[in-house]
Scaffold this motif. Structure first.
Motif, PDB file in Angstrom:
ATOM      1  N   VAL A  12       0.836  -1.193   0.000  1.00 34.13           N
ATOM      2  CA  VAL A  12       0.000   0.000   0.000  1.00 34.13           C
ATOM      3  C   VAL A  12       0.874   1.247   0.000  1.00 34.13           C
ATOM      4  O   VAL A  12       1.873   1.303   0.702  1.00 34.13           O
ATOM      5  CB  VAL A  12      -0.913   0.003   1.254  1.00 34.13           C
ATOM      6  CG1 VAL A  12      -1.635   1.310   1.414  1.00 34.13           C
ATOM      7  CG2 VAL A  12      -1.904  -1.138   1.188  1.00 34.13           C
ATOM      8  N   SER A  13       0.461   2.245  -0.777  1.00 31.90           N
ATOM      9  CA  SER A  13       1.122   3.547  -0.715  1.00 31.90           C
ATOM     10  C   SER A  13       0.183   4.527  -0.020  1.00 31.90           C
ATOM     11  O   SER A  13      -1.043   4.415  -0.122  1.00 31.90           O
ATOM     12  CB  SER A  13       1.493   4.037  -2.111  1.00 31.90           C
ATOM     13  OG  SER A  13       0.357   4.116  -2.933  1.00 31.90           O
ATOM     14  N   LEU A  14       0.769   5.475   0.693  1.00 30.23           N
ATOM     15  CA  LEU A  14       0.025   6.424   1.514  1.00 30.23           C
ATOM     16  C   LEU A  14       0.190   7.823   0.922  1.00 30.23           C
ATOM     17  O   LEU A  14       1.286   8.168   0.488  1.00 30.23           O
ATOM     18  CB  LEU A  14       0.621   6.342   2.920  1.00 30.23           C
ATOM     19  CG  LEU A  14       0.009   7.108   4.056  1.00 30.23           C
ATOM     20  CD1 LEU A  14       0.189   6.301   5.331  1.00 30.23           C
ATOM     21  CD2 LEU A  14       0.655   8.445   4.217  1.00 30.23           C
TER      22      LEU A  14
ATOM     23  N   ARG B 177      -5.035   8.951   2.509  1.00 29.23           N
ATOM     24  CA  ARG B 177      -5.513   8.055   1.456  1.00 29.23           C
ATOM     25  C   ARG B 177      -4.505   6.930   1.295  1.00 29.23           C
ATOM     26  O   ARG B 177      -3.316   7.124   1.521  1.00 29.23           O
ATOM     27  CB  ARG B 177      -5.612   8.786   0.116  1.00 29.23           C
ATOM     28  CG  ARG B 177      -6.642   9.868   0.090  1.00 29.23           C
ATOM     29  CD  ARG B 177      -6.625  10.584  -1.278  1.00 29.23           C
ATOM     30  NE  ARG B 177      -7.832  11.341  -1.443  1.00 29.23           N
ATOM     31  CZ  ARG B 177      -8.956  10.865  -1.967  1.00 29.23           C
ATOM     32  NH1 ARG B 177      -9.014   9.638  -2.411  1.00 29.23           N
ATOM     33  NH2 ARG B 177     -10.030  11.620  -2.064  1.00 29.23           N
ATOM     34  N   THR B 178      -4.996   5.772   0.881  1.00 31.04           N
ATOM     35  CA  THR B 178      -4.088   4.688   0.522  1.00 31.04           C
ATOM     36  C   THR B 178      -4.486   4.139  -0.842  1.00 31.04           C
ATOM     37  O   THR B 178      -5.635   4.259  -1.276  1.00 31.04           O
ATOM     38  CB  THR B 178      -4.111   3.522   1.539  1.00 31.04           C
ATOM     39  OG1 THR B 178      -5.445   3.032   1.668  1.00 31.04           O
ATOM     40  CG2 THR B 178      -3.556   3.947   2.888  1.00 31.04           C
ATOM     41  N   PHE B 179      -3.498   3.551  -1.493  1.00 33.99           N
ATOM     42  CA  PHE B 179      -3.734   2.826  -2.735  1.00 33.99           C
ATOM     43  C   PHE B 179      -3.112   1.453  -2.570  1.00 33.99           C
ATOM     44  O   PHE B 179      -1.911   1.328  -2.313  1.00 33.99           O
ATOM     45  CB  PHE B 179      -3.116   3.548  -3.935  1.00 33.99           C
ATOM     46  CG  PHE B 179      -3.242   2.768  -5.215  1.00 33.99           C
ATOM     47  CD1 PHE B 179      -4.488   2.536  -5.791  1.00 33.99           C
ATOM     48  CD2 PHE B 179      -2.122   2.226  -5.823  1.00 33.99           C
ATOM     49  CE1 PHE B 179      -4.614   1.803  -6.969  1.00 33.99           C
ATOM     50  CE2 PHE B 179      -2.229   1.494  -7.001  1.00 33.99           C
ATOM     51  CZ  PHE B 179      -3.479   1.281  -7.566  1.00 33.99           C
TER      52      PHE B 179
ATOM     53  N   PRO C 214     -10.787   6.808  -6.988  1.00 35.58           N
ATOM     54  CA  PRO C 214      -9.646   7.750  -6.970  1.00 35.58           C
ATOM     55  C   PRO C 214     -10.024   9.195  -7.265  1.00 35.58           C
ATOM     56  O   PRO C 214      -9.294  10.098  -6.911  1.00 35.58           O
ATOM     57  CB  PRO C 214      -8.705   7.203  -8.042  1.00 35.58           C
ATOM     58  CG  PRO C 214      -9.526   6.293  -8.887  1.00 35.58           C
ATOM     59  CD  PRO C 214     -10.640   5.781  -8.006  1.00 35.58           C
ATOM     60  N   SER C 215     -11.169   9.436  -7.880  1.00 39.39           N
ATOM     61  CA  SER C 215     -11.547  10.804  -8.220  1.00 39.39           C
ATOM     62  C   SER C 215     -12.155  11.577  -7.042  1.00 39.39           C
ATOM     63  O   SER C 215     -12.378  12.763  -7.128  1.00 39.39           O
ATOM     64  CB  SER C 215     -12.537  10.806  -9.394  1.00 39.39           C
ATOM     65  OG  SER C 215     -13.707  10.108  -9.055  1.00 39.39           O
TER      66      SER C 215
END
Length: 124
Positions: free
Chosen positions: A67-69, A87-89, A122-123
């Motif tokens: 996960v990226s923050l 947010r995380t992805f 994501p938007s």
């Protein structure tokens, strides 16, 4: 005012480091490491809809994720309590999430008392 801004930047950096630590494989796979970061009263509303508690059996950890923050910020609720938002992805599932955590300072140590993850587009 400058001193207060410096302290809050230091606190923001510290809480961000703790959040990032909770995303590492080393911590997520270790009951011992998790207990160091989670308060005894910790609970979580997971993005899966499950409610998790610290006293549940985390023997195998809580699962490894990649996960990226981003968009990290803190919002002081009192002198010893802060709300962290970010947010995380998730790179494995291509899932974006909004996250919030409440951190409490107890005997000089910041520990997470609450966390919530909400899946999002994501938007947003």
């Amino acid at each position: 005012l400058i001193v207060k801004e410096t302290v809050s930047m230091e606190l923001k950096d510290h809480i961000k480091q703790l959040e990032e630590k909770l995303l590492t494989a080393e911590v997520r796979s270790s009951k011992t490491e998790l207990k160091k970061l989670l308060a005894d009263e910790f609970f979580e509303f997971g993005s899966s809809g499950r409610v998790l508690y610290k006293d549940e059996d985390f023997e195998g950890g809580i699962g490894i994720i990649k996960v990226s923050l981003s968009d990290f910020d803190i919002h002081p609720l009192s002198e010893n309590i802060v709300l962290a938002t970010y947010r995380t992805f998730n790179e494995q599932t291509n899932q974006h999430s909004l996250r919030s955590s409440i951190w409490k300072l107890n005997e000089g140590v910041w520990k997470m008392v609450f966390h919530q993850g909400t899946k999002t587009d994501p938007s947003f």
